[in-house]
Design a protein around this motif. Structure first.
Motif, PDB file in Angstrom:
ATOM      1  N   ARG A  11       1.091  -1.371  -0.142  1.00  0.00           N
ATOM      2  CA  ARG A  11       0.032  -0.634  -0.129  1.00  0.00           C
ATOM      3  C   ARG A  11       0.965   1.132   0.431  1.00  0.00           C
ATOM      4  O   ARG A  11       0.977   2.170  -0.664  1.00  0.00           O
ATOM      5  N   PHE A  12       1.906   1.181   0.828  1.00  0.00           N
ATOM      6  CA  PHE A  12       2.950   2.541   0.486  1.00  0.00           C
ATOM      7  C   PHE A  12       3.343   2.765  -0.575  1.00  0.00           C
ATOM      8  O   PHE A  12       3.292   4.033  -1.463  1.00  0.00           O
ATOM      9  N   PHE A  13       3.580   1.780  -0.919  1.00  0.00           N
ATOM     10  CA  PHE A  13       4.071   2.119  -3.337  1.00  0.00           C
ATOM     11  C   PHE A  13       3.020   2.180  -3.823  1.00  0.00           C
ATOM     12  O   PHE A  13       3.146   3.674  -4.181  1.00  0.00           O
ATOM     13  N   PHE A  14       1.713   1.864  -3.992  1.00  0.00           N
ATOM     14  CA  PHE A  14       1.189   2.011  -4.156  1.00  0.00           C
ATOM     15  C   PHE A  14       0.024   3.395  -4.017  1.00  0.00           C
ATOM     16  O   PHE A  14      -0.483   4.401  -4.716  1.00  0.00           O
ATOM     17  N   ASP A  15       0.335   4.074  -2.561  1.00  0.00           N
ATOM     18  CA  ASP A  15      -0.196   5.270  -1.945  1.00  0.00           C
ATOM     19  C   ASP A  15       0.335   6.917  -2.599  1.00  0.00           C
ATOM     20  O   ASP A  15       0.760   6.997  -3.406  1.00  0.00           O
ATOM     21  N   HIS A  40      12.107   2.637 -12.569  1.00  0.00           N
ATOM     22  CA  HIS A  40      10.779   2.213 -12.717  1.00  0.00           C
ATOM     23  C   HIS A  40       9.570   1.801 -13.526  1.00  0.00           C
ATOM     24  O   HIS A  40       8.566   1.193 -12.976  1.00  0.00           O
ATOM     25  N   PRO A  41      10.067   1.845 -15.355  1.00  0.00           N
ATOM     26  CA  PRO A  41       8.521   2.112 -15.999  1.00  0.00           C
ATOM     27  C   PRO A  41       7.489   1.038 -15.712  1.00  0.00           C
ATOM     28  O   PRO A  41       6.448   0.829 -15.914  1.00  0.00           O
ATOM     29  N   GLU A  42       8.891  -0.015 -15.417  1.00  0.00           N
ATOM     30  CA  GLU A  42       8.336  -1.225 -15.562  1.00  0.00           C
ATOM     31  C   GLU A  42       6.960  -1.773 -14.925  1.00  0.00           C
ATOM     32  O   GLU A  42       6.130  -2.982 -15.034  1.00  0.00           O
ATOM     33  N   TYR A  43       7.085  -1.203 -13.483  1.00  0.00           N
ATOM     34  CA  TYR A  43       5.859  -1.481 -12.213  1.00  0.00           C
ATOM     35  C   TYR A  43       4.633   0.230 -12.387  1.00  0.00           C
ATOM     36  O   TYR A  43       3.995  -0.299 -12.015  1.00  0.00           O
ATOM     37  N   HIS A  44       5.086   1.051 -13.138  1.00  0.00           N
ATOM     38  CA  HIS A  44       3.923   1.778 -12.979  1.00  0.00           C
ATOM     39  C   HIS A  44       2.327   1.332 -13.323  1.00  0.00           C
ATOM     40  O   HIS A  44       1.300   2.285 -12.819  1.00  0.00           O
ATOM     41  N   ALA A  45       2.429   0.509 -14.829  1.00  0.00           N
ATOM     42  CA  ALA A  45       0.569   0.130 -15.238  1.00  0.00           C
ATOM     43  C   ALA A  45       0.418  -0.732 -13.545  1.00  0.00           C
ATOM     44  O   ALA A  45      -0.933  -0.373 -13.171  1.00  0.00           O
ATOM     45  N   MET A  46       1.344  -1.442 -13.001  1.00  0.00           N
ATOM     46  CA  MET A  46       0.993  -2.092 -11.381  1.00  0.00           C
ATOM     47  C   MET A  46       0.526  -1.615 -10.885  1.00  0.00           C
ATOM     48  O   MET A  46      -0.033  -1.826 -10.144  1.00  0.00           O
ATOM     49  N   LEU A  47       1.148  -0.774 -10.779  1.00  0.00           N
ATOM     50  CA  LEU A  47       0.930   0.401  -9.427  1.00  0.00           C
ATOM     51  C   LEU A  47       0.166   0.814  -9.965  1.00  0.00           C
ATOM     52  O   LEU A  47      -0.726   1.424  -8.227  1.00  0.00           O
ATOM     53  N   SER A  48      -0.216   1.519 -10.509  1.00  0.00           N
ATOM     54  CA  SER A  48      -1.866   2.369 -11.116  1.00  0.00           C
ATOM     55  C   SER A  48      -2.853   1.258 -10.941  1.00  0.00           C
ATOM     56  O   SER A  48      -4.007   1.955 -10.979  1.00  0.00           O
ATOM     57  N   ASP A  49      -2.780  -0.228 -10.501  1.00  0.00           N
ATOM     58  CA  ASP A  49      -3.817  -0.942 -10.604  1.00  0.00           C
ATOM     59  C   ASP A  49      -3.505  -1.866  -9.341  1.00  0.00           C
ATOM     60  O   ASP A  49      -3.658  -2.934  -9.057  1.00  0.00           O
ATOM     61  N   GLU A  51      -6.007  -3.163  -6.620  1.00  0.00           N
ATOM     62  CA  GLU A  51      -6.627  -3.960  -5.783  1.00  0.00           C
ATOM     63  C   GLU A  51      -6.117  -4.951  -7.393  1.00  0.00           C
ATOM     64  O   GLU A  51      -6.828  -6.433  -6.363  1.00  0.00           O
ATOM     65  N   LYS A  52      -5.881  -5.530  -8.165  1.00  0.00           N
ATOM     66  CA  LYS A  52      -5.275  -6.386  -8.878  1.00  0.00           C
ATOM     67  C   LYS A  52      -3.739  -6.942  -8.169  1.00  0.00           C
ATOM     68  O   LYS A  52      -3.570  -8.170  -8.153  1.00  0.00           O
ATOM     69  N   HIS A  53      -3.060  -5.944  -7.957  1.00  0.00           N
ATOM     70  CA  HIS A  53      -2.039  -6.311  -7.577  1.00  0.00           C
ATOM     71  C   HIS A  53      -1.272  -6.828  -5.866  1.00  0.00           C
ATOM     72  O   HIS A  53      -0.536  -6.904  -5.310  1.00  0.00           O
ATOM     73  N   ILE A  54      -2.115  -6.098  -5.381  1.00  0.00           N
ATOM     74  CA  ILE A  54      -2.612  -5.758  -3.601  1.00  0.00           C
ATOM     75  C   ILE A  54      -1.502  -7.500  -3.341  1.00  0.00           C
ATOM     76  O   ILE A  54      -1.256  -7.108  -1.890  1.00  0.00           O
ATOM     77  N   ASP A  55      -2.463  -8.304  -3.491  1.00  0.00           N
ATOM     78  CA  ASP A  55      -2.587 -10.021  -3.114  1.00  0.00           C
ATOM     79  C   ASP A  55      -2.041 -10.733  -3.518  1.00  0.00           C
ATOM     80  O   ASP A  55      -2.165 -12.229  -3.845  1.00  0.00           O
ATOM     81  N   ARG A  56      -0.984  -9.887  -5.140  1.00  0.00           N
ATOM     82  CA  ARG A  56      -0.741 -10.828  -5.948  1.00  0.00           C
ATOM     83  C   ARG A  56       0.726 -11.849  -5.397  1.00  0.00           C
ATOM     84  O   ARG A  56       1.856 -10.786  -4.919  1.00  0.00           O
TER      85      ARG A  56
END
Length: 145
Positions: A11-15, A40-49, A51-56
């Protein structure tokens, strides 16, 4: 010692990413995290979502790198460099830079050595040994000569 849960760390990174995107002010640690995220632009899309990635789960056996672990290790290296702990890490890091490594590449080298120290501690069921970490860095500095 701050010991966040897996969800809190994520959540820290998402926030941090969300705050950056909506131009909210960031704390000092969030500013450091943002610098890492931007590298790390390869992580930007993941960080924008979130709910999809919090438990992945990110499974190495499928060739996946855990982006949260990766960014957290960058944060750990940044903190170690800021206080020179273990003592001497800053000097090793500076030597890598003098030998032509970029700051990002030098951090990745340090991350490899940090991971080696942690792996050895787990394997030996012992406390992490800073000498393992620093010896690894010494070897890597000389290898980059």
């Amino acid at each position: 010692m701050f010991n966040p849960s897996r969800e809190e760390a994520r959540r820290f990174f998402f926030d941090t990413w969300r705050k950056y995107q909506v131009k909210e002010s960031l704390s000092g640690l969030e500013g450091t995290a943002l610098d890492i995220i931007l590298q790390h632009p390869e992580y930007h899309a993941m960080l924008s979502d979130p709910e999809k990635h919090i438990d992945r789960d990110f499974l190495p056996e499928f060739g996946e790198t855990n982006p949260f672990l990766h960014m957290s290790m960058h944060l750990a290296i940044e903190e170690q460099l800021s206080i020179d702990q273990p003592q001497g890490i800053r000097s090793h890091y500076q030597n890598l830079l003098k030998k032509g490594s970029t700051a990002h590449d030098a951090q990745h080298i340090a991350m490899d050595c940090l991971a080696e120290m942690i792996w050895q501690a787990q394997r030996n069921n012992s406390a992490p040994d800073a000498s393992v970490y620093l010896n690894c860095l010494t070897t890597k500095v000389h290898r980059n000569s």
